[in-house]
Design an enzyme around this catalytic site. Structure first.
Site, PDB file in Angstrom:
ATOM      1  N   ALA A  68       0.856  -1.181   0.000  1.00 44.01           N
ATOM      2  CA  ALA A  68       0.000   0.000   0.000  1.00 44.01           C
ATOM      3  C   ALA A  68       0.894   1.234   0.000  1.00 44.01           C
ATOM      4  O   ALA A  68       2.078   1.149   0.336  1.00 44.01           O
ATOM      5  CB  ALA A  68      -0.869  -0.013   1.251  1.00 44.01           C
ATOM      6  N   GLY A 113       0.609  -5.098   0.968  1.00 40.86           N
ATOM      7  CA  GLY A 113      -0.512  -5.151   0.030  1.00 40.86           C
ATOM      8  C   GLY A 113      -0.114  -5.759  -1.306  1.00 40.86           C
ATOM      9  O   GLY A 113      -0.973  -6.250  -2.046  1.00 40.86           O
ATOM     10  N   GLU A 116      -0.447  -9.379  -0.718  1.00 43.89           N
ATOM     11  CA  GLU A 116      -1.890  -9.642  -0.546  1.00 43.89           C
ATOM     12  C   GLU A 116      -2.597  -9.648  -1.905  1.00 43.89           C
ATOM     13  O   GLU A 116      -3.468 -10.481  -2.157  1.00 43.89           O
ATOM     14  CB  GLU A 116      -2.497  -8.585   0.382  1.00 43.89           C
ATOM     15  CG  GLU A 116      -2.011  -8.770   1.820  1.00 43.89           C
ATOM     16  CD  GLU A 116      -2.422  -7.634   2.734  1.00 43.89           C
ATOM     17  OE1 GLU A 116      -2.143  -6.465   2.398  1.00 43.89           O
ATOM     18  OE2 GLU A 116      -3.024  -7.909   3.784  1.00 43.89           O
ATOM     19  N   GLU A 136       4.217  -5.394   7.430  1.00 44.16           N
ATOM     20  CA  GLU A 136       3.417  -4.320   8.029  1.00 44.16           C
ATOM     21  C   GLU A 136       3.756  -4.045   9.493  1.00 44.16           C
ATOM     22  O   GLU A 136       3.687  -2.903   9.942  1.00 44.16           O
ATOM     23  CB  GLU A 136       1.914  -4.638   7.902  1.00 44.16           C
ATOM     24  CG  GLU A 136       1.352  -4.514   6.492  1.00 44.16           C
ATOM     25  CD  GLU A 136       1.459  -5.799   5.684  1.00 44.16           C
ATOM     26  OE1 GLU A 136       2.271  -6.682   6.051  1.00 44.16           O
ATOM     27  OE2 GLU A 136       0.727  -5.928   4.682  1.00 44.16           O
TER      28      GLU A 136
HETATM   29  N1  3HC Z   1       4.581   3.514  -0.064  1.00 44.21           N
HETATM   30  C1  3HC Z   1       5.032   4.757  -0.369  1.00 44.21           C
HETATM   31  N2  3HC Z   1       6.318   5.027  -0.678  1.00 44.21           N
HETATM   32  C2  3HC Z   1       7.166   4.003  -0.683  1.00 44.21           C
HETATM   33  C3  3HC Z   1       6.779   2.693  -0.382  1.00 44.21           C
HETATM   34  C4  3HC Z   1       5.416   2.458  -0.066  1.00 44.21           C
HETATM   35  N3  3HC Z   1       4.946   1.234   0.207  1.00 44.21           N
HETATM   36  N4  3HC Z   1       7.864   1.890  -0.461  1.00 44.21           N
HETATM   37  C5  3HC Z   1       8.897   2.681  -0.805  1.00 44.21           C
HETATM   38  N5  3HC Z   1       8.471   3.951  -0.951  1.00 44.21           N
HETATM   39  C6  3HC Z   1       9.258   5.116  -1.379  1.00 44.21           C
HETATM   40  C7  3HC Z   1      10.381   5.455  -0.419  1.00 44.21           C
HETATM   41  O1  3HC Z   1       9.923   6.311   0.592  1.00 44.21           O
HETATM   42  C8  3HC Z   1      11.386   6.123  -1.337  1.00 44.21           C
HETATM   43  O2  3HC Z   1      10.940   7.438  -1.560  1.00 44.21           O
HETATM   44  P1  3HC Z   1      12.002   8.629  -1.763  1.00 44.21           P
HETATM   45  O3  3HC Z   1      12.799   8.251  -2.960  1.00 44.21           O
HETATM   46  O4  3HC Z   1      11.150   9.824  -1.936  1.00 44.21           O
HETATM   47  O5  3HC Z   1      12.830   8.678  -0.520  1.00 44.21           O
HETATM   48  C9  3HC Z   1      11.219   5.357  -2.651  1.00 44.21           C
HETATM   49  O6  3HC Z   1       9.931   4.752  -2.582  1.00 44.21           O
HETATM   50  C10 3HC Z   1      12.242   4.267  -2.872  1.00 44.21           C
HETATM   51  O7  3HC Z   1      12.256   3.447  -1.702  1.00 44.21           O
HETATM   52  P2  3HC Z   1      13.616   2.838  -1.136  1.00 44.21           P
HETATM   53  O8  3HC Z   1      14.663   3.903  -1.104  1.00 44.21           O
HETATM   54  O9  3HC Z   1      13.296   2.127   0.107  1.00 44.21           O
HETATM   55  O10 3HC Z   1      13.973   1.825  -2.313  1.00 44.21           O
HETATM   56  P3  3HC Z   1      14.737   0.440  -2.240  1.00 44.21           P
HETATM   57  O11 3HC Z   1      14.864  -0.006  -3.631  1.00 44.21           O
HETATM   58  O12 3HC Z   1      15.966   0.576  -1.389  1.00 44.21           O
HETATM   59  O13 3HC Z   1      13.762  -0.561  -1.443  1.00 44.21           O
HETATM   60  C11 3HC Z   1      11.653  -1.627  -0.955  1.00 44.21           C
HETATM   61  C12 3HC Z   1      12.564  -0.960  -2.024  1.00 44.21           C
HETATM   62  C13 3HC Z   1      12.310  -2.921  -0.446  1.00 44.21           C
HETATM   63  C14 3HC Z   1      10.345  -1.936  -1.605  1.00 44.21           C
HETATM   64  C15 3HC Z   1      11.481  -0.650   0.227  1.00 44.21           C
HETATM   65  O14 3HC Z   1      11.124   0.617  -0.280  1.00 44.21           O
HETATM   66  C16 3HC Z   1      10.429  -1.056   1.214  1.00 44.21           C
HETATM   67  O15 3HC Z   1      10.676  -1.895   2.063  1.00 44.21           O
HETATM   68  N6  3HC Z   1       9.241  -0.429   1.132  1.00 44.21           N
HETATM   69  C17 3HC Z   1       8.193  -0.618   2.095  1.00 44.21           C
HETATM   70  C18 3HC Z   1       7.506  -1.956   1.925  1.00 44.21           C
HETATM   71  C19 3HC Z   1       6.379  -2.103   2.913  1.00 44.21           C
HETATM   72  O16 3HC Z   1       6.534  -1.905   4.110  1.00 44.21           O
HETATM   73  N7  3HC Z   1       5.222  -2.474   2.398  1.00 44.21           N
HETATM   74  C20 3HC Z   1       4.048  -2.635   3.211  1.00 44.21           C
HETATM   75  C21 3HC Z   1       3.258  -1.365   3.185  1.00 44.21           C
HETATM   76  S1  3HC Z   1       1.885  -1.415   4.290  1.00 44.21           S
HETATM   77  C22 3HC Z   1       0.731  -2.328   3.441  1.00 44.21           C
HETATM   78  O17 3HC Z   1       0.954  -2.749   2.347  1.00 44.21           O
HETATM   79  C23 3HC Z   1      -0.556  -2.512   4.160  1.00 44.21           C
HETATM   80  C24 3HC Z   1      -1.420  -3.505   3.505  1.00 44.21           C
HETATM   81  O18 3HC Z   1      -1.423  -4.692   4.263  1.00 44.21           O
HETATM   82  C25 3HC Z   1      -2.806  -3.005   3.351  1.00 44.21           C
END
Ligand code: 3HC
Ligand code: NAI
Length: 709
Positions: A68, A113, A116, A136
């Site tokens: 998400a 997500g 999911e 998450e």
């Molecule tokens: N939402 C919004 N922005 C995100 C994002 C997300 N899920 N994931 C990454 N970004 C953004 C970062 O903030 C960064 O922004 P910036 O360039 O402005 O600083 C940009 O994308 C690039 O991210 P990274 O520098 O972290 O890129 P990497 O290539 O090093 O890593 C990744 C990629 C492994 C995907 C890492 O970004 C990551 O772990 N992201 C979060 C994943 C996560 O926690 N997902 C779960 C979200 S909650 C959810 O899905 C709820 C659901 O159950 C409903």
């Protein structure tokens, strides 16, 4: 079928009866507004188009979906009121009820997500390099789009609980073993072609089964109490980890839709919690700190191919390991044969320990050791792209070392000091090239701790700063830029924090009560135990050096100086605030409190509660942090938070000291600090920035945003 686009976030094409839905929402294909709707539209068209037999869901740029859009969560939580759903489930129902096989083709990451969404598809096929997971809980959330209900149907309840409560992603091979993906492609195989072939050969040949209907793996019920205990041990006080297990447990006893509703309720509770706000703040903060005003893609930086370290003590040895671990050859210079051998023996022991624990192989250890060249002279230092000095903390010695380096190092080489407190400008004055001189403050143990404080002097060039910020990333650290003040960000704040811990003992709190209160708050260790670990003599020496700066008549803690005078330096001497056995296990030493009473007869003793202990120590951090921020030694309040979470064991789910204060409310923090000022005098004078923001009803976060505009 023509190309359909929802503002180009989701593109639908067709390949001879197989539809391809491509998500293109750079950089990570998050499910930002427009993406779920785009997927739902595409699925509706596929369902209604008789020429389409199956569909592939894939992400552009070799990335599936990172989850998400986390920024949206911040907005929902900040908007007030209370929504009861984030609305993703409806889209996933559309996918699973499409009536035609939908295959998720996963490259890069399918997280949160993203996984999911993939699990709502009928099949999942992954590139060999892909990773999947439900991270998450690291954001203080639980999966909120069926993750806790569909994952156990693929992996069984025990593994699903672990994946949702610990949050660590798994690679494609493990995902296949666990039943999360149905096929893993060979390395180098084209993902889309592989997915289309899978659609034709397998998916179309088998009856369509939705993940929600696969109940066979739910029969085996794990020991949920043990799982909860394991999660509590690994993620102390983290509510989301426990709630994730609750939701997975529900999958084993509730029908799918009921389980989904239960998950949604727990998810929304987590979303509105302070823990989630704090962890999301840390997620973006860890990325924000890399952004330095004045540095952009055009700013030069050097690739560090050769490194050198001076001093192979506690820090120098650890720093050398950081380079070797990143594959960078490093020379290590010591002052004597004996010190050099001692330093190398510590490095070898550390690596051997990792090998025996199975963290890496003997071959990896040998490779890493081969990258470290121990020496007594400066041979080869003229080739180093960076030299990091880690000799004893003393200005004259450091200046002598930098004079020598200035004569040897190649033009443009970075000359860095690992000093914890000394002025980078004064060190730089010993050289003819202050633009190349910088602080790289690693934390102990340097090969383990994630924080790197990069300290800019008045003349440090942007290229040197840029190089060190990027070097930190290469070494697996989070780099935070600090200005050149005494103790920089972290240690400058640590002084008042530990001062208050000592005062509390001097006023009658027990050593154990002080440490327990801060540990229960979430700190990795109590402040007094931390002193014993780092060595009480370190602060003692610094205090002696700066004694002339202390204002007469202002109270100073005395207990640690007295303990040091007795030779009680902490763990390394077997005694400090606590006594330690041969395994360095701490026991309370009742004698210490008796001594403190004798040393401080003029300080009235009283009962001190846990709340006061926590407020005194934490608000001392916050007050000093506010000064650092106002004086410009930290770029933003989040930089201070990242320093504390990554370098000082501050609990991430509290967001770091400044975010914690913002969440408590600066008016409340200010009022409490005024109260302490009334009781304890000028050490508690509120920082002007705190006063201003409290009176405006503002926050450190909002101030930092305003200031960086
Ligand atoms: N939402 C919004 N922005 C995100 C994002 C997300 N899920 N994931 C990454 N970004 C953004 C970062 O903030 C960064 O922004 P910036 O360039 O402005 O600083 C940009 O994308 C690039 O991210 P990274 O520098 O972290 O890129 P990497 O290539 O090093 O890593 C990744 C990629 C492994 C995907 C890492 O970004 C990551 O772990 N992201 C979060 C994943 C996560 O926690 N997902 C779960 C979200 S909650 C959810 O899905 C709820 C659901 O159950 C409903
Ligand atoms: P240490 O005492 O363990 O090691 C210092 C080493 O430098 C000794 O082995 C000594 O022989 C060597 N040395 C002294 N002069 C030398 C010279 N001219 N050439 C080569 N080697 C020389 O000290 P530690 O703890 O490693 O600290 C080093 C620096 O790192 C200090 O500036 C300290 O303030 C800083 N620091 C220490 C931290 C800690 O937790 N120990 C944390 C962060 C920074």
């Amino acid at each position: 079928m023509s190309t359909l686009s929802t503002q180009d976030l989701v593109v639908l094409t067709q390949n001879d009866g197989i539809a391809v839905i491509t998500i293109q929402n750079p950089p990570v294909n998050a499910l930002s507004p427009g993406v779920p709707e785009g997927i739902a539209n595409a699925i509706a068209r596929i369902r209604d188009d008789a020429s389409v037999r199956a569909a592939i869901l894939i992400g552009a740029n070799n990335r599936f979906i990172a989850g998400a859009d986390i920024r949206e969560f911040g907005k929902i939580a900040a908007a007030g009121g209370k929504r009861d759903s984030i609305g993703l489930n409806e889209v996933l129902h559309t996918i699973e009820n499409c009536g035609k096989p939908v295959i998720a083709a996963i490259d890069g990451h399918a997280l949160g997500g993203g996984l999911e969404t993939a699990m709502a598809c009928h099949y999942r096929i992954a590139a060999s390099t892909a990773h999947v997971g439900q991270p998450e809980c690291k954001l203080g959330l639980i999966p909120g789009a069926g993750g806790t209900q569909r994952l156990p149907r693929l992996t069984g309840l025990a593994k699903a609980a672990e994946l949702c409560a610990f949050g660590d992603p798994v690679n494609a091979a493990t995902a296949f073993e666990l039943g999360i993906v149905d096929r893993v492609l060979a390395p180098g195989e084209d993902l889309l072609a592989g997915a289309i072939a899978f659609a034709r050969e397998t998916a179309l040949a088998l009856p369509l089964v939705r993940t929600r209907d696969k109940d066979a793996k739910l029969a085996e019920k794990p020991d949920f109490t043990a799982l909860r205990e394991a999660a509590a041990k690994r993620s102390r006080n983290l509510n989301a980890a426990q709630r994730a297990i609750d939701a997975v447990e529900a999958a084993g006893v509730m029908p799918f839709d009921e389980g989904l509703a239960y998950e949604q309720k727990l998810f929304m509770d987590c979303l509105y919690s302070d823990q989630s706000k704090a962890l999301i703040h840390i997620f973006f903060g860890e990325r924000e700190v890399a952004k330095v005003p004045g540095i952009d893609k055009t700013t030069p930086s050097f690739t560090i191919q050769n490194a050198a370290v001076i001093g192979a003590g506690t820090m120098g040895g650890g720093i050398a390991m950081c380079f070797a671990n990143a594959g960078i050859p490093v020379r290590v210079k010591e002052a004597s044969e004996q010190a050099l051998e001692r330093g190398m023996a510590a490095i070898r022991k550390n690596y051997a320990n990792s090998v025996s624990k199975g963290r890496f192989s003997q071959e990896t250890m040998d490779k890493r050791l081969a990258l470290i060249t121990p020496q007594l002279g400066y041979d080869g230092f003229d080739q180093a792209d960076i030299v990091i000095e880690a000799v004893f903390e003393g200005m004259e010695l450091k200046k002598e070392v930098f004079r020598e380096l200035d004569a040897i190092a190649k033009p443009g080489a970075i000359l860095a000091s690992n000093t914890s407190t000394l002025s980078i400008d004064e060190i730089a004055s010993a050289t003819s090239r202050p633009e190349s001189v910088i602080g790289t403050h690693f934390f102990s143990p340097a090969n383990v701790m994630k924080l790197l404080e990069v300290v800019r002097g008045a003349s440090t060039s942007l290229a040197a700063i840029n190089t060190c910020m990027q070097l930190g990333k290469k070494l697996g650290k989070v780099s935070v830029l600090a200005g050149n003040c005494f103790g920089f960000i972290g240690n400058r704040m640590f002084g008042p924090y530990r001062r208050e811990a000592q005062f509390l003992v001097e006023e009658g709190a027990s050593v154990a009560a002080v440490d327990r209160a801060l540990y229960d708050f979430g700190m990795a260790m109590g402040p007094l135990a931390t002193g014993d670990l780092a060595g009480l003599d370190v602060g003692w020496r610094i205090r002696k050096e700066i004694a002339h700066l202390q204002k007469p008549g202002v109270r100073q803690p005395i207990a640690e100086d007295k303990l040091c005078e007795m030779g009680r330096f902490g763990q390394k001497t077997g005694a400090g605030w606590y006594v330690y056995d041969a395994q360095r296990k701490a026991s309370v030493d009742p004698q210490v409190e008796a001594w403190v009473r004798e040393w401080t007869t003029e300080v009235p003793k009283r009962e001190i509660g846990e709340e006061e202990i926590v407020d005194r120590c934490l608000y001392a951090l916050v007050n000093e942090g506010a000064r650092i921020l106002e004086e410009g030694f930290a770029l933003r309040s989040v930089d201070i938070d990242i320093v504390y979470v990554n370098g000082y064991g501050f609990p991430a789910y509290r967001g770091g000291p400044m975010e914690y204060a913002d969440l408590v409310g600066l008016d409340k923090v200010y009022a409490r600090i005024k109260e302490f000022e009334g009781q304890h005098g000028e050490l508690w004078t509120p920082a002007p920035l705190l006063v201003k923001l409290a009176e405006e009803g503002s926050t450190f976060g909002a101030y930092s945003k305003r200031a960086s505009r």
